[in-house]
Scaffold this motif. Structure first.
Motif, short mmCIF file in Angstrom:
data_model
loop_
_atom_site.label_atom_id
_atom_site.label_comp_id
_atom_site.label_asym_id
_atom_site.label_seq_id
_atom_site.Cartn_x
_atom_site.Cartn_y
_atom_site.Cartn_z
N ILE A 1 14.13 0.64 -1.54
CA ILE A 1 14.55 -0.46 -0.50
C ILE A 1 15.95 -0.33 -0.55
O ILE A 1 16.73 -0.11 -1.42
CB ILE A 1 14.05 -1.82 -1.30
N VAL A 2 16.30 -0.46 0.96
CA VAL A 2 17.68 -0.15 1.37
C VAL A 2 18.33 -1.36 1.92
O VAL A 2 17.71 -2.12 3.04
CB VAL A 2 17.85 1.10 2.24
N VAL A 3 19.51 -1.88 1.49
CA VAL A 3 20.02 -3.27 2.10
C VAL A 3 21.17 -2.66 2.66
O VAL A 3 22.15 -2.31 1.87
CB VAL A 3 20.08 -4.16 0.90
N ILE B 1 10.24 -1.49 8.32
CA ILE B 1 9.33 -0.92 7.38
C ILE B 1 8.97 0.13 7.79
O ILE B 1 8.38 0.49 9.10
CB ILE B 1 7.97 -1.97 7.47
N ASN B 2 9.53 1.42 7.12
CA ASN B 2 9.01 2.61 7.28
C ASN B 2 7.62 3.16 6.73
O ASN B 2 7.52 3.01 5.34
CB ASN B 2 10.09 3.65 6.97
N TYR B 3 6.68 3.80 7.30
CA TYR B 3 5.48 4.22 6.78
C TYR B 3 5.67 5.78 6.53
O TYR B 3 6.39 6.28 7.13
CB TYR B 3 4.47 3.98 7.73
N THR B 4 4.64 6.14 5.87
CA THR B 4 4.56 7.52 5.42
C THR B 4 4.15 8.67 6.60
O THR B 4 4.59 9.95 6.52
CB THR B 4 3.59 8.03 4.39
N ASP B 5 3.66 8.08 7.64
CA ASP B 5 3.37 8.84 8.83
C ASP B 5 4.57 9.13 9.95
O ASP B 5 4.43 9.71 10.75
CB ASP B 5 1.88 8.39 9.53
N GLY B 6 5.66 8.55 9.51
CA GLY B 6 6.68 8.70 10.30
C GLY B 6 6.98 7.45 11.31
O GLY B 6 8.14 7.41 11.85
N THR B 7 5.87 6.39 11.25
CA THR B 7 6.33 5.52 12.06
C THR B 7 7.06 4.29 11.32
O THR B 7 7.10 4.40 10.28
CB THR B 7 4.98 4.93 12.88
N PRO C 1 0.92 -1.29 0.02
CA PRO C 1 -0.06 0.12 -0.08
C PRO C 1 0.86 1.24 0.11
O PRO C 1 2.00 1.22 0.32
CB PRO C 1 -0.80 -0.06 1.25
N ALA C 2 0.31 2.40 -0.43
CA ALA C 2 0.98 3.52 -0.50
C ALA C 2 1.55 4.06 0.93
O ALA C 2 2.26 5.03 1.12
CB ALA C 2 0.16 4.81 -1.05
N THR C 3 0.87 3.61 2.03
CA THR C 3 1.30 4.03 3.30
C THR C 3 2.66 3.67 3.67
O THR C 3 3.17 4.14 4.71
CB THR C 3 0.27 3.55 4.34
N VAL C 4 3.18 2.64 3.13
CA VAL C 4 4.60 2.14 3.20
C VAL C 4 5.43 2.92 2.10
O VAL C 4 5.12 3.00 0.95
CB VAL C 4 5.03 0.65 3.09
N ASN C 5 6.44 3.48 2.73
CA ASN C 5 7.29 4.16 1.78
C ASN C 5 8.97 3.95 1.70
O ASN C 5 9.56 4.25 0.68
CB ASN C 5 7.28 5.72 2.09
N ARG C 6 9.14 2.85 2.68
CA ARG C 6 10.69 2.41 2.53
C ARG C 6 10.69 1.14 3.35
O ARG C 6 10.28 0.84 4.46
CB ARG C 6 11.58 3.64 2.97
N LEU C 7 11.57 0.16 2.89
CA LEU C 7 12.12 -0.92 3.52
C LEU C 7 13.59 -0.79 3.68
O LEU C 7 14.32 -0.41 2.80
CB LEU C 7 11.87 -2.00 2.55
N GLU C 8 14.07 -1.35 4.85
CA GLU C 8 15.35 -1.43 5.20
C GLU C 8 15.90 -2.85 5.66
O GLU C 8 14.99 -3.35 6.43
CB GLU C 8 15.68 -0.39 6.33
N LEU C 9 16.62 -3.45 5.10
CA LEU C 9 17.09 -4.79 5.28
C LEU C 9 18.58 -4.48 5.96
O LEU C 9 19.65 -3.97 5.43
CB LEU C 9 17.20 -5.86 4.31
N VAL C 10 18.61 -4.91 7.26
CA VAL C 10 20.12 -4.96 7.81
C VAL C 10 20.71 -6.40 8.24
O VAL C 10 19.67 -7.15 8.98
CB VAL C 10 20.18 -4.10 9.45
N LEU C 11 21.88 -6.72 7.62
CA LEU C 11 22.39 -8.08 7.56
C LEU C 11 23.77 -8.27 7.45
O LEU C 11 24.32 -7.21 7.20
CB LEU C 11 21.55 -8.98 6.52
N LYS C 12 24.04 -9.21 7.87
CA LYS C 12 25.65 -9.47 7.83
C LYS C 12 26.05 -10.01 6.42
O LYS C 12 25.15 -10.26 5.54
CB LYS C 12 26.10 -10.46 8.74
#
Length: 141
Positions: free
Chosen positions: A75-77, A97-103, A34-45
């Motif tokens: 998407i940021v890895v 998972i970052n949402y458009t409302d800042g959460t 949905p449009a409420t999700v604006n960014r994904l971040e994966l943190v891994l070794k």
């Protein structure tokens, strides 16, 4: 090429078509976020020890399909290189998972399978499956 994707056909064009079809329709990954999700971040070794294998598999197989069906999604890895075993234990295997409302919501992926990570991703984002009629299929005619 054949070692990285051993199940692909050996012919040049059929292998390319199969890889494109795999990106467009990897099982259970063809979803629209949905449009409420604006960014994904994966943190891994960088390596897969200490429970990071599932997130590596998610990055390799599921993430290209998610990106294919959500081109506007950022998407940021972040791959962390560690020198010692003590540092390696401190590195999280997480999906943020970052949402458009800042959460944001963080999901700990350590010792999880890629299928479980994908299921949790769908639950956290509210993503919907892309209809089969909208998924392109490449091949010779």
């Amino acid at each position: 090429m054949s070692q990285m994707f051993p199940k692909l056909p050996t012919g040049r064009f059929t292998r390319q078509f199969a890889r494109l079809n795999n990106i467009a329709n990897f099982p259970n990954s063809a979803v629209r976020v949905p449009a409420t999700v604006n960014r994904l971040e994966l943190v891994l070794k960088q390596n897969v020890q200490q429970g990071h294998m599932g997130l590596h598999q998610f990055k390799k197989w599921n993430l290209p399909t998610i990106q294919f069906h959500n081109p506007e999604l950022c998407i940021v890895v972040k791959r962390v290189k560690v020198e010692s075993k003590d540092e390696a234990l401190k590195v999280p295997a997480s999906l943020v998972i970052n949402y458009t409302d800042g959460t944001s919501k963080t999901f700990d992926c350590k010792n999880k399978r890629s299928e479980d990570i994908m299921t949790q991703f769908i639950d956290l984002t509210g993503a919907e499956k892309v209809p089969d009629s909208e998924i392109p299929v490449w091949g010779r005619k």
